[in-house]
Design an enzyme around this catalytic site. Structure first.
Site, PDB file in Angstrom:
ATOM      1  N   GLY A  34      16.217  -7.992  -7.392  1.00 38.67           N
ATOM      2  CA  GLY A  34      17.157  -9.061  -7.714  1.00 38.67           C
ATOM      3  C   GLY A  34      16.652  -9.957  -8.822  1.00 38.67           C
ATOM      4  N   HIS A  35      17.566 -10.728  -9.377  1.00 38.28           N
ATOM      5  CA  HIS A  35      17.242 -11.727 -10.384  1.00 38.28           C
ATOM      6  C   HIS A  35      18.005 -13.009 -10.064  1.00 38.28           C
ATOM      7  CE1 HIS A  35      15.903  -8.088 -12.553  1.00 38.28           C
ATOM      8  NE2 HIS A  35      15.018  -8.922 -13.075  1.00 38.28           N
ATOM      9  N   ASP A  36      17.811 -14.010 -10.899  1.00 35.35           N
ATOM     10  CA  ASP A  36      18.388 -15.325 -10.661  1.00 35.35           C
ATOM     11  C   ASP A  36      19.864 -15.248 -10.269  1.00 35.35           C
ATOM     12  OD1 ASP A  36      17.328 -18.294 -11.364  1.00 35.35           O
ATOM     13  OD2 ASP A  36      19.466 -18.187 -11.788  1.00 35.35           O
ATOM     14  N   ASN A  38      21.562 -12.870  -8.861  1.00 38.02           N
ATOM     15  CA  ASN A  38      21.748 -12.327  -7.515  1.00 38.02           C
ATOM     16  C   ASN A  38      21.467 -13.372  -6.450  1.00 38.02           C
ATOM     17  OD1 ASN A  38      20.139  -9.872  -9.192  1.00 38.02           O
ATOM     18  ND2 ASN A  38      22.123  -9.338  -8.288  1.00 38.02           N
ATOM     19  N   TYR A  39      20.403 -14.161  -6.643  1.00 39.59           N
ATOM     20  CA  TYR A  39      20.027 -15.169  -5.653  1.00 39.59           C
ATOM     21  C   TYR A  39      21.100 -16.262  -5.558  1.00 39.59           C
ATOM     22  CZ  TYR A  39      15.625 -12.936  -7.034  1.00 39.59           C
ATOM     23  OH  TYR A  39      14.661 -12.024  -7.374  1.00 39.59           O
ATOM     24  N   ASP A  62      15.128 -19.385 -10.060  1.00 43.02           N
ATOM     25  CA  ASP A  62      13.736 -19.092 -10.411  1.00 43.02           C
ATOM     26  C   ASP A  62      12.893 -20.361 -10.482  1.00 43.02           C
ATOM     27  OD1 ASP A  62      14.415 -16.460 -10.581  1.00 43.02           O
ATOM     28  OD2 ASP A  62      14.367 -16.347 -12.763  1.00 43.02           O
TER      29      ASP A  62
END
Length: 286
Positions: A34-36, A38-39, A62
């Protein structure tokens, strides 16, 4: 790799072991990439950015969810260790931490059972006194006069002090008031709005580009933006620390290093000889 918390705490019981991950060490997403974006998506934050939802354009999860939450946890664990002598493991999830950014809407949902409407709730576009407006030349401003005393100051500054008397600030009138303000801003340029920007209690702010931020006197005075003289690259724009301490003020000690610039110096300080360092380099250890 044999260096997990359960192994290390046996030898180092005072160890504070902080792990930062996307989804945490438990739960159904534990092994998901995941990346920013997705969170923010699965924590409900992205749902509040409007319809259709749009990427925020900065790393909210992040930095706010990962870095700053981890820092807070580490500091708390350090204090606990000072009191008890015990270390502990910190499980920091950027998704968990993102959930705190919508705590206001979480409270509303908990109390009412109503899902906040994107682009149409108290902090996302519903209120005329807490909104973004376009100016005559196509730029944008942010009006954050959330409390009535600030909104009334703003209205006096633009010559519309009777607006909320003529159109009361009730649910069915919010769109009408917003339209009046929309028409006002479309008739004004940034230059014409400058006196209101400078009104300390009007809560009207220009939406600045990064170039404008880098030149703004506020950020310069706060030493959040400054230049340094780099021996190779000349003037380099830098961003300062957001932590302002009275006893240990921020100081800039070193230029940003070239790739691997200090590798040999650090390894030699640890006792490695030049020949050993060359072997590391040959074997692509460094």
């Amino acid at each position: 790799m044999g260096i997990g918390y359960e192994v290390l705490k046996e030898k180092f019981p005072r160890l504070i072991y902080c792990g930062i991950s996307g989804y945490g060490t438990t739960g159904k997403y534990v092994n998901f990439a995941g990346h920013d974006l997705n969170y923010l998506a699965i924590s409900g934050v992205l749902h509040q950015t409007g319809l259709p939802p749009r990427p925020a354009g900065f790393q909210l999860a992040d930095v706010g969810g990962g870095t700053l939450t981890a820092l807070s946890a580490i500091l708390a664990a350090l204090y606990y260790r000072e009191k008890t002598g015990k270390g502990q493991k910190l499980d920091i999830s950027m998704t968990d931490a993102s959930l705190q950014f919508i705590s206001l809407y979480g409270g509303i949902y908990s109390a009412s059972g109503k899902t906040p409407e994107p682009s149409n709730d108290i902090l996302s576009g519903k209120l005329p006194n807490y909104n973004i407006y376009q100016t005559k030349e196509g730029r944008y401003v942010a009006l954050g006069a959330l409390e009535d005393m600030f909104f009334q100051t703003f209205l006096r500054a633009i010559g519309k002090e009777n607006l909320t008397k003529e159109i009361p600030m009730i649910e069915e009138n919010l769109g009408k008031i917003k339209q009046v303000l929309n028409d006002f801003f479309l008739s004004k340029t940034y230059t014409e709005l400058d006196p209101i920007f400078k009104n300390e209690d009007a809560c009207l702010s220009p939406i600045l580009s990064l170039e404008e931020v880098s030149k703004d006197e506020h950020w310069r005075e706060r030493k959040m933006v400054f230049e340094t003289k780099h021996p190779k690259y000349g003037d380099v724009l830098q961003f300062g620390s957001p932590f302002h301490f009275s006893e240990t003020p921020f100081s800039y000690r070193l230029d940003p290093p070239e790739h691997g610039e200090h590798t040999d110096t650090i390894l030699k300080s640890l006792g490695y000889k030049s020949e050993e360092i060359e072997v590391f380099r040959k074997d692509r250890v460094i």
